[in-house]
Write an enzyme that holds these catalytic residues in place. Structure first.
Site, PDB file in Angstrom:
ATOM      1  N   GLU A 173       0.137  -5.391  -2.802  1.00 31.63           N
ATOM      2  CA  GLU A 173      -0.618  -5.758  -4.037  1.00 31.63           C
ATOM      3  C   GLU A 173      -0.864  -5.493  -5.756  1.00 31.63           C
ATOM      4  O   GLU A 173      -0.412  -6.971  -6.418  1.00 31.63           O
ATOM      5  CB  GLU A 173      -2.017  -5.315  -3.477  1.00 31.63           C
ATOM      6  CG  GLU A 173      -2.677  -6.055  -2.134  1.00 31.63           C
ATOM      7  CD  GLU A 173      -4.157  -5.825  -2.000  1.00 31.63           C
ATOM      8  OE1 GLU A 173      -4.734  -5.326  -2.121  1.00 31.63           O
ATOM      9  OE2 GLU A 173      -5.353  -6.521  -2.221  1.00 31.63           O
ATOM     10  N   GLU A 200      -4.226  -3.504   5.443  1.00 30.13           N
ATOM     11  CA  GLU A 200      -4.952  -2.469   5.339  1.00 30.13           C
ATOM     12  C   GLU A 200      -5.746  -2.732   6.762  1.00 30.13           C
ATOM     13  O   GLU A 200      -6.760  -2.008   7.420  1.00 30.13           O
ATOM     14  CB  GLU A 200      -6.388  -3.273   4.713  1.00 30.13           C
ATOM     15  CG  GLU A 200      -5.666  -2.872   3.031  1.00 30.13           C
ATOM     16  CD  GLU A 200      -4.802  -3.797   2.629  1.00 30.13           C
ATOM     17  OE1 GLU A 200      -3.742  -4.641   3.564  1.00 30.13           O
ATOM     18  OE2 GLU A 200      -4.145  -3.867   1.643  1.00 30.13           O
TER      19      GLU A 200
HETATM   20  N1  COA Z   1      -5.350   7.359   0.123  1.00 29.83           N
HETATM   21  C1  COA Z   1      -4.797   8.672   0.082  1.00 29.83           C
HETATM   22  N2  COA Z   1      -4.018   9.626   0.802  1.00 29.83           N
HETATM   23  C2  COA Z   1      -2.821   9.106   0.928  1.00 29.83           C
HETATM   24  C3  COA Z   1      -2.912   7.911   0.816  1.00 29.83           C
HETATM   25  C4  COA Z   1      -3.766   6.660   0.625  1.00 29.83           C
HETATM   26  N3  COA Z   1      -3.433   5.485   0.714  1.00 29.83           N
HETATM   27  N4  COA Z   1      -1.726   7.662   1.401  1.00 29.83           N
HETATM   28  C5  COA Z   1      -0.711   9.249   1.114  1.00 29.83           C
HETATM   29  N5  COA Z   1      -2.328   9.677   0.807  1.00 29.83           N
HETATM   30  C6  COA Z   1      -2.098  10.947   0.847  1.00 29.83           C
HETATM   31  C7  COA Z   1      -1.877  12.012   2.586  1.00 29.83           C
HETATM   32  O1  COA Z   1      -2.901  12.110   2.891  1.00 29.83           O
HETATM   33  C8  COA Z   1      -1.071  13.400   2.700  1.00 29.83           C
HETATM   34  O2  COA Z   1      -2.562  14.438   1.879  1.00 29.83           O
HETATM   35  P1  COA Z   1      -2.213  15.788   2.025  1.00 29.83           P
HETATM   36  O3  COA Z   1      -1.409  15.952   1.994  1.00 29.83           O
HETATM   37  O4  COA Z   1      -3.358  16.208   1.274  1.00 29.83           O
HETATM   38  O5  COA Z   1      -2.372  16.178   3.703  1.00 29.83           O
HETATM   39  C9  COA Z   1      -0.702  12.283   1.434  1.00 29.83           C
HETATM   40  O6  COA Z   1      -0.430  12.057   0.658  1.00 29.83           O
HETATM   41  C10 COA Z   1       0.527  12.752   1.679  1.00 29.83           C
HETATM   42  O7  COA Z   1       1.325  11.588   3.282  1.00 29.83           O
HETATM   43  P2  COA Z   1       1.315  12.125   4.298  1.00 29.83           P
HETATM   44  O8  COA Z   1       0.735  10.999   5.036  1.00 29.83           O
HETATM   45  O9  COA Z   1       1.175  13.014   4.674  1.00 29.83           O
HETATM   46  O10 COA Z   1       2.639  11.553   4.159  1.00 29.83           O
HETATM   47  P3  COA Z   1       4.008  10.959   5.241  1.00 29.83           P
HETATM   48  O11 COA Z   1       5.458  11.017   4.482  1.00 29.83           O
HETATM   49  O12 COA Z   1       3.827  11.570   6.422  1.00 29.83           O
HETATM   50  O13 COA Z   1       3.495   9.364   5.202  1.00 29.83           O
HETATM   51  C11 COA Z   1       2.835   7.133   4.575  1.00 29.83           C
HETATM   52  C12 COA Z   1       3.764   8.416   4.293  1.00 29.83           C
HETATM   53  C13 COA Z   1       2.528   6.812   3.826  1.00 29.83           C
HETATM   54  C14 COA Z   1       3.759   6.204   5.695  1.00 29.83           C
HETATM   55  C15 COA Z   1       1.313   7.591   5.439  1.00 29.83           C
HETATM   56  O14 COA Z   1       0.504   8.804   4.071  1.00 29.83           O
HETATM   57  C16 COA Z   1       0.734   6.662   5.230  1.00 29.83           C
HETATM   58  O15 COA Z   1       0.691   4.946   6.005  1.00 29.83           O
HETATM   59  N6  COA Z   1      -0.478   6.149   4.186  1.00 29.83           N
HETATM   60  C17 COA Z   1      -1.321   5.010   4.051  1.00 29.83           C
HETATM   61  C18 COA Z   1      -0.724   3.977   3.398  1.00 29.83           C
HETATM   62  C19 COA Z   1      -2.137   3.194   3.703  1.00 29.83           C
HETATM   63  O16 COA Z   1      -2.482   2.512   4.841  1.00 29.83           O
HETATM   64  N7  COA Z   1      -2.345   1.777   2.182  1.00 29.83           N
HETATM   65  C20 COA Z   1      -3.141   1.140   2.362  1.00 29.83           C
HETATM   66  C21 COA Z   1      -4.820   1.979   1.974  1.00 29.83           C
HETATM   67  S1  COA Z   1      -4.986   0.761   1.519  1.00 29.83           S
END
Ligand code: COA
Length: 254
Positions: free
Chosen positions: A110, A130
């Site tokens: 966004e 989301e």
């Molecule tokens: N909010 C809070 N923390 C987040 C985050 C978010 N949107 N996206 C990633 N993080 C944090 C993870 O919790 C992790 O923290 P930790 O190391 O303390 O556990 C860190 O960032 C690394 O993320 P991780 O998931 O371990 O990395 P990855 O490379 O395996 O995956 C993503 C990366 C981006 C694919 C995955 O983190 C993800 O799907 N995030 C959510 C995306 C999402 O739905 N965003 C929309 C929110 S409205």
């Protein structure tokens, strides 16, 4: 509290970097407020570039750990803050370029949508994800995405929570161009410097006029979205979706 947002300036180009790489630059309140303050410092810039720190993420979204316990009222406040920042980018008198250098999910997508131009590196992945957290885009995504990529592509992305690689995002017009990861900074820098040499008042007028195409119905749509989004914080699926993410498991929706 660390600021989590930095700014650098060269020849009228202000580069704003969201710098919370341990959380893939996810936007908690502290970071959003820092971004808001940093945007104050860009008011006289001729061009603004927005990007994320590190190799992996532009912005991985709103902060799920923070959001998961929000009440409807608190979610509305968070939505207001996210909307305010996206509106500031969209209404900035200077053109704003999103240098999408990695994950741009949810609120990250966004933020990019609120910019004027989006340049993505080959490793970028974008999505309005989301739905898998039991909510919907809440910082302007439903309105701006649809206007940019069209209704059908927007429905696909929002309903399925699809994560599009950079090439797929370019195919639907979600990003303007895709460049090798190592070239992103130089391509964006070149674009920014070209824009900085254009007549600033004409550029501001061009932006204002182009923004008018979407005025009226969009503001009503944005308000509508805000109410819907915060209302979802009363549902079990929102709690489950976000708790499951934080606990690193698959969600079990109702
Ligand atoms: N909010 C809070 N923390 C987040 C985050 C978010 N949107 N996206 C990633 N993080 C944090 C993870 O919790 C992790 O923290 P930790 O190391 O303390 O556990 C860190 O960032 C690394 O993320 P991780 O998931 O371990 O990395 P990855 O490379 O395996 O995956 C993503 C990366 C981006 C694919 C995955 O983190 C993800 O799907 N995030 C959510 C995306 C999402 O739905 N965003 C929309 C929110 S409205």
């Amino acid at each position: 509290m660390p600021e989590n947002v930095t700014i650098s300036r060269i020849d009228g180009v202000a580069t704003v970097t969201i710098d919370r790489p341990d959380s893939l630059n996810a936007l908690n309140v502290n970071t959003l407020e820092a971004l808001d303050r940093t945007l104050d410092e860009t008011e006289d810039a001729r061009v603004v570039v927005l990007t994320g720190a590190g190799e992996d993420a532009f912005v991985a979204g709103a902060d799920i750990g923070y959001m998961k316990g929000l009440s409807v009222e608190e979610a509305m406040e968070y939505a207001e803050l996210g909307h305010e920042i996206c509106d500031r980018l969209a209404d900035h008198s200077a053109p704003v370029i999103a240098a999408v250098n990695g994950y741009a999910f949810g609120g990250g997508c966004e933020l990019a949508l609120a910019c004027d131009l989006r340049v993505a590196s080959e490793n970028a992945v974008l999505g309005q994800t989301e739905i898998d957290l039991g909510i919907v885009p809440g910082w302007g995504g439903t309105q701006r995405l649809s206007r940019l990529v069209g209704d059908a592509a927007a429905r696909r992305m929002v309903f399925l929570g699809e994560r599009l690689d950079a090439e797929a995002a370019a195919e639907i017009g979600l990003v303007g161009e895709v460049v090798p990861q190592d070239d992103l900074d130089s391509v964006v820098e070149e674009m920014a410097h070209q824009l900085a040499e254009k007549p600033r008042f004409a550029l501001a007028a061009a932006k204002e006029a182009l923004n008018q195409v979407h005025e009226g119905p969009q503001s009503a749509g944005l308000d509508y979205e805000k109410r819907l989004w915060s209302g979802l914080f009363g549902t079990a699926d929102q709690r489950e979706g976000m708790e499951a993410f934080v606990e690193k498991r698959d969600p079990d929706f109702e």
